[in-house]
Design a protein around this motif. Structure first.
Motif, PDB file in Angstrom:
ATOM      1  N   UNK A  50      32.493  21.283  53.652  1.00  0.00           N
ATOM      2  CA  UNK A  50      33.885  21.754  53.706  1.00  0.00           C
ATOM      3  C   UNK A  50      34.008  23.261  53.516  1.00  0.00           C
ATOM      4  N   UNK A  51      32.886  23.923  53.222  1.00  0.00           N
ATOM      5  CA  UNK A  51      32.925  25.366  53.032  1.00  0.00           C
ATOM      6  C   UNK A  51      33.320  25.810  51.644  1.00  0.00           C
ATOM      7  N   UNK A  52      33.501  24.857  50.727  1.00  0.00           N
ATOM      8  CA  UNK A  52      33.840  25.231  49.352  1.00  0.00           C
ATOM      9  C   UNK A  52      32.651  25.882  48.654  1.00  0.00           C
ATOM     10  N   UNK A  53      31.449  25.497  49.075  1.00  0.00           N
ATOM     11  CA  UNK A  53      30.225  26.126  48.599  1.00  0.00           C
ATOM     12  C   UNK A  53      29.607  26.830  49.801  1.00  0.00           C
ATOM     13  N   UNK A  54      29.734  28.132  49.844  1.00  0.00           N
ATOM     14  CA  UNK A  54      29.286  28.903  51.010  1.00  0.00           C
ATOM     15  C   UNK A  54      27.788  29.199  50.934  1.00  0.00           C
ATOM     16  N   UNK A  55      27.128  29.340  52.082  1.00  0.00           N
ATOM     17  CA  UNK A  55      25.715  29.724  52.081  1.00  0.00           C
ATOM     18  C   UNK A  55      25.502  31.013  51.288  1.00  0.00           C
ATOM     19  N   UNK A  56      24.496  30.996  50.444  1.00  0.00           N
ATOM     20  CA  UNK A  56      24.194  32.170  49.632  1.00  0.00           C
ATOM     21  C   UNK A  56      24.893  32.189  48.290  1.00  0.00           C
ATOM     22  N   UNK A  57      25.871  31.296  48.081  1.00  0.00           N
ATOM     23  CA  UNK A  57      26.583  31.285  46.800  1.00  0.00           C
ATOM     24  C   UNK A  57      25.740  30.586  45.738  1.00  0.00           C
ATOM     25  N   UNK A  58      25.948  30.978  44.501  1.00  0.00           N
ATOM     26  CA  UNK A  58      25.163  30.427  43.391  1.00  0.00           C
ATOM     27  C   UNK A  58      25.883  29.243  42.759  1.00  0.00           C
ATOM     28  N   UNK A  59      25.137  28.191  42.510  1.00  0.00           N
ATOM     29  CA  UNK A  59      25.694  27.036  41.817  1.00  0.00           C
ATOM     30  C   UNK A  59      25.883  27.351  40.336  1.00  0.00           C
ATOM     31  N   UNK A  60      26.806  26.658  39.667  1.00  0.00           N
ATOM     32  CA  UNK A  60      26.893  26.795  38.210  1.00  0.00           C
ATOM     33  C   UNK A  60      25.579  26.371  37.556  1.00  0.00           C
ATOM     34  N   UNK A  61      25.412  26.689  36.290  1.00  0.00           N
ATOM     35  CA  UNK A  61      24.202  26.314  35.574  1.00  0.00           C
ATOM     36  C   UNK A  61      24.120  24.798  35.424  1.00  0.00           C
ATOM     37  N   UNK A  62      22.927  24.309  35.075  1.00  0.00           N
ATOM     38  CA  UNK A  62      22.754  22.869  34.857  1.00  0.00           C
ATOM     39  C   UNK A  62      23.708  22.362  33.791  1.00  0.00           C
TER      40      UNK A  62
END
Length: 260
Positions: free
Chosen positions: A45-57
């Motif tokens: 859906x594009x909410x997480x864009x390529x290159x973006x960092x995920x939150x920590x574990x």
């Protein structure tokens, strides 16, 4: 694992920003699988864009209301699918699509990466003068036992390691080239100071193999990943070889394109 495997937290899953629960117990679908599907959907859906960092574990475990073991299984599956990638010291990122890397008579790393809309970077890993191997001496048309200057560089795109390259030059002809590379971070600019900036590709050979320990370390690759090994000879305007290079590309981060 089934939906009851995660016993560390039995309360309701923490709601996301939209107000809907991310995972649900008692559905028959394992919690780690629900997390995978949720992150897959956010990428699509594009909410997480390529290159973006995920939150920590810790943040993700809190969001989904699961323990770290369950979360890591989900992240492991997303890694296997090639959707995310962990870079030591930087975090876990949504993977960029493979970078198109044309190989033509004039191949320049910074120009290629910039042309793909990404930020090129590089640093000198090491340099030394050594005796040329038979292969390198033949490639540079040097007599056996000639001295060559070896320069090792790590090149990046948007801060992600892309290739580890070793380059050899006739030591006398390219004296102090490594010092200029260290100052500029660019082989091309360093060669320009010697009047050799307009070098052209004379020959390219491409092979593939599993990354060794040093390559995994420098390129931030997990065990079992492959590298594309690109051996090349570059020459001056008179087609005299000036550089023999061996670049090891993270195989899943590039798409080599041979230009005719």
């Amino acid at each position: 694992m089934n939906a009851s495997d995660d016993t560390s937290m039995t309360g309701p899953a923490i709601a996301d920003e939209a107000g809907a629960n991310d995972v649900a117990r008692g559905t028959g679908i394992a919690l780690w699988r629900q997390i995978v599907e949720r992150i897959e959907a956010e990428i699509a859906e594009g909410k997480l864009a390529p290159g973006s960092r995920l939150p920590t574990e810790m943040e993700l475990a809190e969001r989904f209301g699961v323990n770290r073991h369950t979360l890591r299984r989900a992240l492991g599956m997303l890694t296997e699918q090639g959707l995310i990638e962990a870079t030591p010291g930087r975090g876990t990122f949504i993977k960029e699509p493979p970078l198109r890397y044309p190989i033509a008579s004039r191949t320049r790393f910074s120009e290629i990466v910039s042309g793909e809309g990404r930020a090129p970077g590089g640093r000198l890993v090491g340099s030394r003068v050594e005796t040329a191997s038979a292969e390198i001496a033949a490639a540079l048309r040097l007599p056996p036992g000639a001295f060559v200057l070896r320069i090792d560089m790590l090149r990046e795109a948007d801060g992600v390691p892309l290739t580890l390259g070793s380059h050899w030059y006739e030591a006398e002809r390219c004296r102090d080239l490594d010092l200029v590379v260290a100052a500029t971070g660019s082989v091309t600019r360093a060669l320009e100071t010697l009047g050799l900036g307009d070098y052209r590709r004379l020959e390219t050979r491409v092979t593939a193999r599993l990354a060794d320990e040093e390559e995994r370390k420098q390129l931030s690759l997990p065990s079992g990943r492959a590298v594309l090994v690109v051996d090349a000879i570059n020459g001056d305007a008179q087609r005299r070889p000036i550089q023999y290079s061996r670049a090891r590309f993270a195989a899943d981060r590039v798409q080599l394109v041979v230009k005719n």
